[in-house]
Each structure stands twice: as structure tokens, then as C-alpha cells.
Motif scaffolding. Structure first.
Motif, PDB file in Angstrom:
ATOM      1  N   LEU A 204       0.808  -1.149  -0.155  1.00 33.07           N
ATOM      2  CA  LEU A 204      -0.183   0.151   0.141  1.00 33.07           C
ATOM      3  C   LEU A 204       0.816   1.170  -0.181  1.00 33.07           C
ATOM      4  N   GLN A 205       1.966   1.373   0.673  1.00 34.16           N
ATOM      5  CA  GLN A 205       2.740   2.474   0.785  1.00 34.16           C
ATOM      6  C   GLN A 205       3.659   2.601  -0.285  1.00 34.16           C
ATOM      7  N   HIS A 206       4.014   1.534  -1.142  1.00 29.80           N
ATOM      8  CA  HIS A 206       4.935   1.806  -1.981  1.00 29.80           C
ATOM      9  C   HIS A 206       4.691   1.424  -3.721  1.00 29.80           C
ATOM     10  N   ALA A 207       3.582   0.616  -3.874  1.00 24.49           N
ATOM     11  CA  ALA A 207       3.400   0.315  -5.067  1.00 24.49           C
ATOM     12  C   ALA A 207       3.027   1.364  -5.947  1.00 24.49           C
ATOM     13  N   HIS A 208       3.552   1.504  -7.251  1.00 29.98           N
ATOM     14  CA  HIS A 208       3.704   2.476  -8.113  1.00 29.98           C
ATOM     15  C   HIS A 208       4.024   3.862  -7.624  1.00 29.98           C
ATOM     16  N   ALA A 209       5.052   3.839  -6.696  1.00 25.36           N
ATOM     17  CA  ALA A 209       5.470   4.935  -6.146  1.00 25.36           C
ATOM     18  C   ALA A 209       6.953   4.950  -6.987  1.00 25.36           C
ATOM     19  N   ASP A 210       7.829   5.926  -6.931  1.00 26.70           N
ATOM     20  CA  ASP A 210       8.966   6.275  -7.754  1.00 26.70           C
ATOM     21  C   ASP A 210      10.153   6.278  -6.773  1.00 26.70           C
ATOM     22  N   ASP A 211      10.801   5.163  -7.127  1.00 25.12           N
ATOM     23  CA  ASP A 211      11.936   5.080  -5.969  1.00 25.12           C
ATOM     24  C   ASP A 211      13.257   5.810  -6.674  1.00 25.12           C
ATOM     25  N   GLY A 212      13.007   6.299  -7.797  1.00 23.51           N
ATOM     26  CA  GLY A 212      13.956   7.096  -8.490  1.00 23.51           C
ATOM     27  C   GLY A 212      14.002   8.557  -7.933  1.00 23.51           C
ATOM     28  N   ALA A 213      12.917   8.998  -7.440  1.00 22.43           N
ATOM     29  CA  ALA A 213      12.692  10.489  -6.995  1.00 22.43           C
ATOM     30  C   ALA A 213      13.177  10.535  -5.470  1.00 22.43           C
ATOM     31  N   ILE A 260       6.944  16.252  -1.772  1.00 26.87           N
ATOM     32  CA  ILE A 260       6.207  14.840  -1.880  1.00 26.87           C
ATOM     33  C   ILE A 260       5.397  15.230  -3.272  1.00 26.87           C
ATOM     34  N   ASP A 261       5.516  14.185  -4.446  1.00 30.35           N
ATOM     35  CA  ASP A 261       4.540  14.205  -5.461  1.00 30.35           C
ATOM     36  C   ASP A 261       2.959  14.318  -4.859  1.00 30.35           C
ATOM     37  N   PRO A 262       2.332  15.393  -5.435  1.00 30.29           N
ATOM     38  CA  PRO A 262       0.776  15.133  -4.680  1.00 30.29           C
ATOM     39  C   PRO A 262       0.117  13.958  -4.923  1.00 30.29           C
ATOM     40  N   ARG A 263       0.605  13.073  -6.012  1.00 28.93           N
ATOM     41  CA  ARG A 263      -0.227  11.794  -6.112  1.00 28.93           C
ATOM     42  C   ARG A 263       0.098  10.679  -5.057  1.00 28.93           C
ATOM     43  N   LEU A 264       1.130  11.053  -4.319  1.00 27.98           N
ATOM     44  CA  LEU A 264       1.576  10.112  -3.138  1.00 27.98           C
ATOM     45  C   LEU A 264       1.023  10.711  -1.859  1.00 27.98           C
ATOM     46  N   LEU A 265       0.366  11.978  -1.996  1.00 22.79           N
ATOM     47  CA  LEU A 265      -0.268  12.117  -0.681  1.00 22.79           C
ATOM     48  C   LEU A 265      -1.929  11.724  -0.623  1.00 22.79           C
ATOM     49  N   GLU A 266      -2.282  11.127   0.170  1.00 22.80           N
ATOM     50  CA  GLU A 266      -3.704  10.508   0.181  1.00 22.80           C
ATOM     51  C   GLU A 266      -4.242  10.953   1.114  1.00 22.80           C
ATOM     52  N   PRO A 267      -5.602  11.407   1.294  1.00 21.34           N
ATOM     53  CA  PRO A 267      -6.226  11.865   2.309  1.00 21.34           C
ATOM     54  C   PRO A 267      -6.603  10.854   3.357  1.00 21.34           C
ATOM     55  N   LEU A 291       4.475   5.614 -10.940  1.00 18.44           N
ATOM     56  CA  LEU A 291       5.081   6.965 -11.098  1.00 18.44           C
ATOM     57  C   LEU A 291       6.719   6.470 -11.620  1.00 18.44           C
ATOM     58  N   ARG A 292       6.903   5.153 -11.574  1.00 16.13           N
ATOM     59  CA  ARG A 292       8.273   4.927 -11.524  1.00 16.13           C
ATOM     60  C   ARG A 292       8.890   4.856 -13.033  1.00 16.13           C
ATOM     61  N   ALA A 293      10.108   5.626 -13.381  1.00 19.69           N
ATOM     62  CA  ALA A 293      10.657   5.725 -14.516  1.00 19.69           C
ATOM     63  C   ALA A 293      11.453   4.200 -14.652  1.00 19.69           C
ATOM     64  N   ARG A 294      10.940   3.559 -15.834  1.00 22.83           N
ATOM     65  CA  ARG A 294      11.702   2.028 -15.812  1.00 22.83           C
ATOM     66  C   ARG A 294      12.986   2.145 -15.919  1.00 22.83           C
ATOM     67  N   GLY A 295      13.700   1.326 -15.214  1.00 16.21           N
ATOM     68  CA  GLY A 295      15.094   0.967 -15.341  1.00 16.21           C
ATOM     69  C   GLY A 295      15.777   2.073 -14.798  1.00 16.21           C
ATOM     70  N   ALA A 296      15.128   3.319 -14.198  1.00 21.92           N
ATOM     71  CA  ALA A 296      15.858   4.362 -13.543  1.00 21.92           C
ATOM     72  C   ALA A 296      16.658   4.005 -12.279  1.00 21.92           C
ATOM     73  N   ALA A 297      17.722   4.477 -11.814  1.00 20.75           N
ATOM     74  CA  ALA A 297      18.659   4.053 -10.821  1.00 20.75           C
ATOM     75  C   ALA A 297      17.964   5.019  -9.707  1.00 20.75           C
ATOM     76  N   PRO A 298      17.981   4.529  -8.435  1.00 13.53           N
ATOM     77  CA  PRO A 298      17.485   5.461  -7.450  1.00 13.53           C
ATOM     78  C   PRO A 298      18.397   6.753  -7.299  1.00 13.53           C
ATOM     79  N   ALA A 299      18.038   7.922  -6.833  1.00 16.35           N
ATOM     80  CA  ALA A 299      18.621   9.435  -6.924  1.00 16.35           C
ATOM     81  C   ALA A 299      19.117   9.509  -5.367  1.00 16.35           C
ATOM     82  N   PHE A 300      19.139   8.451  -4.602  1.00 15.48           N
ATOM     83  CA  PHE A 300      19.456   8.725  -3.127  1.00 15.48           C
ATOM     84  C   PHE A 300      20.704   7.839  -2.810  1.00 15.48           C
ATOM     85  N   LYS A 301      21.344   8.146  -1.761  1.00 15.72           N
ATOM     86  CA  LYS A 301      22.489   7.184  -1.504  1.00 15.72           C
ATOM     87  C   LYS A 301      21.993   6.312  -0.467  1.00 15.72           C
ATOM     88  N   GLU A 302      22.592   5.222  -0.087  1.00 17.57           N
ATOM     89  CA  GLU A 302      22.188   4.110   1.084  1.00 17.57           C
ATOM     90  C   GLU A 302      22.570   4.853   2.255  1.00 17.57           C
TER      91      GLU A 302
END
Length: 303
Positions: A204-213, A260-267, A291-302
Motif C-alpha cells: 500500500l505504501q510503495h506500489a507504483h511509487a517512484d523510487d528514483g525520486a 512529495i508528489d501530490p499523487r503520493l499524498l492520500e487523504p 510513477l516509476r521511470a522504468r530502469g531508472a537508478a535511485p537518486a539517493f545514497k544508502e
């Protein structure tokens, strides 16, 4: 800004790390009380539904306790580990390799073993229902490898994990030996329900979210889910501050909300589930889109 009050500066209550965890302790006591009452007097639908809700609550407390233990004293935290193990139907120690070292380190990116898009970049009811089984199938080999390494480098910690496994299995076997039907209905099924919710919440928290942003890897929920379930809906703030007490998440969420992308903010959670998982397959306008760009690498560091 005004100076914090003494209560705000020191939120502890005796050995309890934060006074708001009186709510956690109430859930940890009420859930088994309802189970024992029904074991003696028979299943009552209102009590059973309340017990199922509290089984979910125990899962969230399990999660919170793994990030920031409830107590300031080691012995009390150890006792709570065992109590949650017995109520959850699974050892508390596995949260470290499966969640803290995996999910929080990789933030639903390519290194996250249980990332939702590993099993298909979808967001629908069947995906949610199957995700806990799929996640367990990929997480448990990693857990077993971690336990094997723990046995070599920290035998005492390994024995502590074995004690938790023994407590879980003995509690199930004892309940089944006393009354198999009551054991299944009042102990095992509610625990499995709570565990399914615990892993299904990841979907629920992550499906179709964008791990590259930078702040696009998690969906956030407002509404009643937060006061009832320890602000579990404010997921971005939790990821960014994994050791923050759950009571601080609303103020932390306000820091990130604009980024945060407004599409990831649910009331609310219930409306999201109804719209996306129930109506989405029937009405295309409610269907979730990645929202995920296919094949995109994450923009954050571990971490």
C-alpha cells in the motif's frame, strides 16, 4: 518559537521511553485479553473484530519497537521482545535483517529484496493479497543467511533469536494441544492476519511509487489510520527519520509534504483502498498508474 515545556523536553514516563506509548501498552494488553475472554466464553463478533484490529496494531508496535525500543531499560525491552513474539506469532529479531537492514537501507529501490515492482509493477487487489507471500519467499532466505552469520559472530544474540523462535512454536503447539479449533480461530488466524497486514502495508505504501525520486519512494496517508495505528500512514517522514518516535511523525511529515508528489499524498487509507484496489479494476479512471521511470537508478545514497 516558544521554549519547549518540561513535558515536551522529556516525554519519558518512568522507564517508558515516551508517554505516548501508553497506547502501545494498552494494545499489547487488550489484544490477548480479548483472546482469553473469547477462549473461555466463546467467539463474539464485536470482540473478534476488535481483536483483529489489535492484531494489526501489534504488528505496527512490533515495527516501531524494532526501530526504537519502547523502554529505556534493556531488561524491559527484552521482555517486550518476547511478549510481542508471542502476540505476533513470529520472532521480533527478524525485523533487523528483513526491514531495518533491507527496506530502510534501500528505500524500495533495486537493492530492496521485497520491493513491490520486483513481482510486477502493478497496484491492484491481487497484487496486495499476494505481496506478503512473495515478500516472505525472498526475505526468508536472507533471514536464514543472517542467522547463520549471527551464529558465527555473536552466539549469544543467535541464542536469543532461537529463544524467540522456540517461544513462538511452543505457544502454537500448546494452544493446538489444548483446543485445535480455538487455537486456529483465536490465536493463529489473527496472528497471520496481523502478519499479512504488516507485509501488505509495504504494498500500500510503495506500489507504483517512484523510487528514483528523492521523496517519491513512498505513499503517505492521512486520516484516522494515524491516531489509531501510531502514524503509520506518514511513511516518508518515517523513512527519513527511522529512529524518530512515531509521535513526532506529523511534525516531520510537514517538513517533507511540499517536496512529495501530490499523487503520493492520500487523504485517507480507506478511500485509497476503495478507489485503487476495489474500483480500479472496474473503472479505468480509478486505475493506478506507475510513477516509476522504468530502469531508472535511485537518486539517493544508502544509509
Amino acid at each position: 518559537m516558544s521554549e519547549p515545556t518540561a513535558a515536551a523536553a522529556d516525554p519519558a514516563l518512568g522507564p517508558l521511553r515516551h508517554r505516548r506509548d501508553l497506547q502501545s501498552l494498552a494494545y499489547l494488553l487488550l489484544q490477548p485479553a480479548l483472546m482469553l475472554w473469547q477462549w473461555r466464553h466463546g467467539i463474539a463478533l464485536p470482540a473478534y473484530l476488535a481483536m483483529l484490529f489489535l492484531a494489526v496494531g501489534v504488528s505496527v508496535i512490533h515495527h516501531n519497537h524494532a526501530h526504537l525500543p519502547l523502554w529505556r531499560k534493556r531488561a524491559l525491552n527484552r521482555a517486550t521482545d518476547l511478549w510481542i513474539t508471542a502476540l505476533q506469532g513470529h520472532p521480533t529479531c527478524v525485523f533487523h535483517p528483513a526491514h531495518n537492514r533491507n527496506h530502510h537501507r534501500h528505500r524500495h529501490g533495486p537493492g530492496d529484496l521485497a520491493r513491490t515492482w520486483r513481482f510486477g509493477d502493478h497496484n491492484h487487489l491481487l497484487g496486495w493479497a499476494l505481496h506478503p507471500l512473495q515478500a516472505a519467499a525472498v526475505l526468508y532466505p536472507a533471514i536464514l543467511r543472517w542467522l547463520a552469520a549471527l551464529r558465527r559472530r555473536a552466539p549469544g544474540a543467535f541464542r536469543w533469536c532461537l529463544l524467540q523462535y522456540a517461544l513462538w512454536l511452543v505457544s502454537w503447539l500448546a494452544a493446538l494441544a489444548i483446543d485445535p479449533f480455538k487455537a486456529l480461530a483465536l490465536v493463529i488466524l489473527p496472528q497471520l492476519f496481523g502478519l499479512h497486514w504488516l507485509l501488505g502495508a509495504n504494498y500500500l505504501q510503495h506500489a507504483h511509487a517512484d523510487d528514483g525520486a528523492r521523496y517519491g519512494y513512498a505513499r503517505n496517508f492521512g486520516g484516522w489510520v494515524n491516531p489509531l495505528l501510531f502514524n503509520i500512514g506518514l511513511h516518508t517522514a518515517h523513512h527519513e527519520h527511522g529512529r524518530a518516535h512515531w509521535s513526532r511523525l506529523p511534525e516531520l511529515h510537514r517538513r517533507y509534504r511540499a517536496a512529495i508528489d501530490p499523487r503520493l499524498l492520500e487523504p485517507g487509507l480507506a478511500g485509497y483502498v476503495l478507489r485503487t484496489l476495489v474500483l480500479g479494476p472496474i473503472l479505468p479512471r480509478h486505475r493506478s498508474r506507475s510513477l516509476r521511470a522504468r530502469g531508472a537508478a535511485p537518486a539517493f545514497k544508502e544509509n
